[in-house]
Design a protein around this motif. Structure first.
Motif, short mmCIF file in Angstrom:
data_model
loop_
_atom_site.label_atom_id
_atom_site.label_comp_id
_atom_site.label_asym_id
_atom_site.label_seq_id
_atom_site.Cartn_x
_atom_site.Cartn_y
_atom_site.Cartn_z
N GLY A 1 -28.40 27.06 76.22
CA GLY A 1 -29.83 27.14 75.96
C GLY A 1 -30.16 26.73 74.53
N PRO A 2 -31.45 26.63 74.24
CA PRO A 2 -31.88 26.20 72.91
C PRO A 2 -31.44 27.15 71.80
N VAL A 3 -31.41 28.45 72.07
CA VAL A 3 -30.98 29.39 71.04
C VAL A 3 -29.52 29.13 70.68
N GLU A 4 -28.68 28.95 71.68
CA GLU A 4 -27.27 28.68 71.42
C GLU A 4 -27.09 27.33 70.73
N GLU A 5 -27.91 26.35 71.09
CA GLU A 5 -27.85 25.04 70.43
C GLU A 5 -28.10 25.20 68.93
N VAL A 6 -29.12 25.98 68.57
CA VAL A 6 -29.44 26.17 67.16
C VAL A 6 -28.34 26.98 66.48
N ARG A 7 -27.92 28.06 67.11
CA ARG A 7 -26.89 28.90 66.50
C ARG A 7 -25.63 28.10 66.16
N GLN A 8 -25.27 27.15 67.00
CA GLN A 8 -24.04 26.38 66.80
C GLN A 8 -24.26 25.06 66.04
N ALA A 9 -25.52 24.74 65.75
CA ALA A 9 -25.83 23.48 65.06
C ALA A 9 -25.32 23.49 63.62
N ARG A 10 -25.00 22.32 63.17
CA ARG A 10 -24.58 22.12 61.77
C ARG A 10 -25.61 21.16 61.17
N ILE A 11 -26.38 21.68 60.24
CA ILE A 11 -27.48 20.90 59.66
C ILE A 11 -27.39 20.92 58.14
N ALA A 12 -28.16 20.05 57.52
CA ALA A 12 -28.29 20.07 56.06
C ALA A 12 -28.98 21.38 55.69
N PRO A 13 -28.64 21.98 54.65
CA PRO A 13 -27.96 21.46 53.48
C PRO A 13 -26.45 21.62 53.48
N ASP A 14 -25.85 22.23 54.50
CA ASP A 14 -24.39 22.41 54.52
C ASP A 14 -23.89 22.30 55.95
N GLU A 15 -23.40 21.14 56.30
CA GLU A 15 -22.93 20.89 57.66
C GLU A 15 -21.55 21.44 57.92
N SER A 16 -20.94 22.10 56.93
CA SER A 16 -19.61 22.69 57.13
C SER A 16 -19.69 24.04 57.84
N VAL A 17 -20.89 24.62 57.96
CA VAL A 17 -21.07 25.89 58.65
C VAL A 17 -22.17 25.74 59.70
N THR A 18 -22.11 26.59 60.70
CA THR A 18 -23.18 26.59 61.70
C THR A 18 -24.39 27.33 61.14
N VAL A 19 -25.53 27.14 61.77
CA VAL A 19 -26.75 27.85 61.36
C VAL A 19 -26.49 29.35 61.45
N GLU A 20 -25.87 29.79 62.54
CA GLU A 20 -25.58 31.21 62.71
C GLU A 20 -24.70 31.75 61.59
N GLU A 21 -23.65 31.01 61.23
CA GLU A 21 -22.76 31.44 60.15
C GLU A 21 -23.50 31.53 58.82
N ALA A 22 -24.35 30.54 58.54
CA ALA A 22 -25.09 30.54 57.28
C ALA A 22 -26.01 31.75 57.18
N LEU A 23 -26.70 32.08 58.26
CA LEU A 23 -27.60 33.23 58.23
C LEU A 23 -26.82 34.54 58.20
N ALA A 24 -25.74 34.61 58.95
CA ALA A 24 -24.96 35.85 59.04
C ALA A 24 -24.26 36.20 57.72
N ARG A 25 -23.89 35.21 56.95
CA ARG A 25 -23.19 35.50 55.69
C ARG A 25 -24.13 35.74 54.51
N TYR A 26 -25.44 35.60 54.72
CA TYR A 26 -26.39 35.83 53.63
C TYR A 26 -26.41 37.32 53.30
N PRO A 27 -26.12 37.70 52.07
CA PRO A 27 -25.92 39.12 51.74
C PRO A 27 -27.19 39.97 51.77
N TYR A 28 -28.37 39.37 51.90
CA TYR A 28 -29.61 40.15 51.85
C TYR A 28 -30.26 40.32 53.23
N PHE A 29 -29.54 39.95 54.29
CA PHE A 29 -30.06 40.16 55.64
C PHE A 29 -29.34 41.35 56.28
#
Length: 168
Positions: free
Chosen positions: A19-47
């Motif tokens: 589904g679209p949610v999973e597509e976004v969660r697994q997407a690799r986009i700028a500014p850092d394509e070395s991590v998925t969107v989900e990884e980038a949000l999950a590792r943010y220390p203020y969330f």
């Protein structure tokens, strides 16, 4: 030929199951394509928590939202406890909202919007969008939110800060 048709159907079915949610969660986009969107949000220390949802907008585009509850105390740690209590007095929720668009097949994901939203106990919503927010979150940089002066959700007599805009 039949085997090829069966394999093609299986591939299309497998793609359709994502589904679209999973597509976004697994997407690799700028500014850092070395991590998925989900990884980038999950590792943010203020969330503290991330909720995902998807809908189709009025133009038929598939939109995915990540609603990320902000740990305000951690983000505003330089503010005194009394000052933070005053700033949070009329606040129901502080969150970061990231919107993404999922286009085409195979799906392409692109960031659409990033904003900080303060939801007041009065029902008002103050939103500030900034294209730099997503980059800062990917880089795990502290984003300056409304921490001071008790202006997060001003009372009826006070006017909102000029930077704040009503949410959608």
């Amino acid at each position: 030929m039949r085997l090829l048709a069966t394999l093609l159907c299986l591939c299309v079915t497998a793609l359709a199951c994502t589904g679209p949610v999973e597509e976004v969660r697994q997407a690799r986009i700028a500014p850092d394509e070395s991590v998925t969107v989900e990884e980038a949000l999950a590792r943010y220390p203020y969330f503290k928590k991330i909720e995902w949802k998807s809908y189709e907008d009025k133009f038929g585009k598939r939109i995915v939202e990540a609603v990320c509850d902000i740990d305000v105390a951690a983000n505003c740690r330089e503010v005194s406890q009394p000052g933070l209590a005053l700033a949070r007095r009329d606040v129901a929720r502080d969150y970061f909202l990231a919107r993404f668009v999922v286009d085409g097949l195979p799906a392409r994901v692109r960031a659409l919007e990033a904003m900080h939203v303060t939801q007041c106990t009065s029902g008002a919503r103050l939103a500030m969008a900034d294209p730099k927010y997503l980059r800062a979150i990917y880089n795990r940089e502290q984003v300056r939110f409304f921490c001071l002066d008790g202006l997060n959700c001003p009372g009826q007599a006070a006017a909102p800060s000029p930077q704040a805009q009503p949410g959608q």
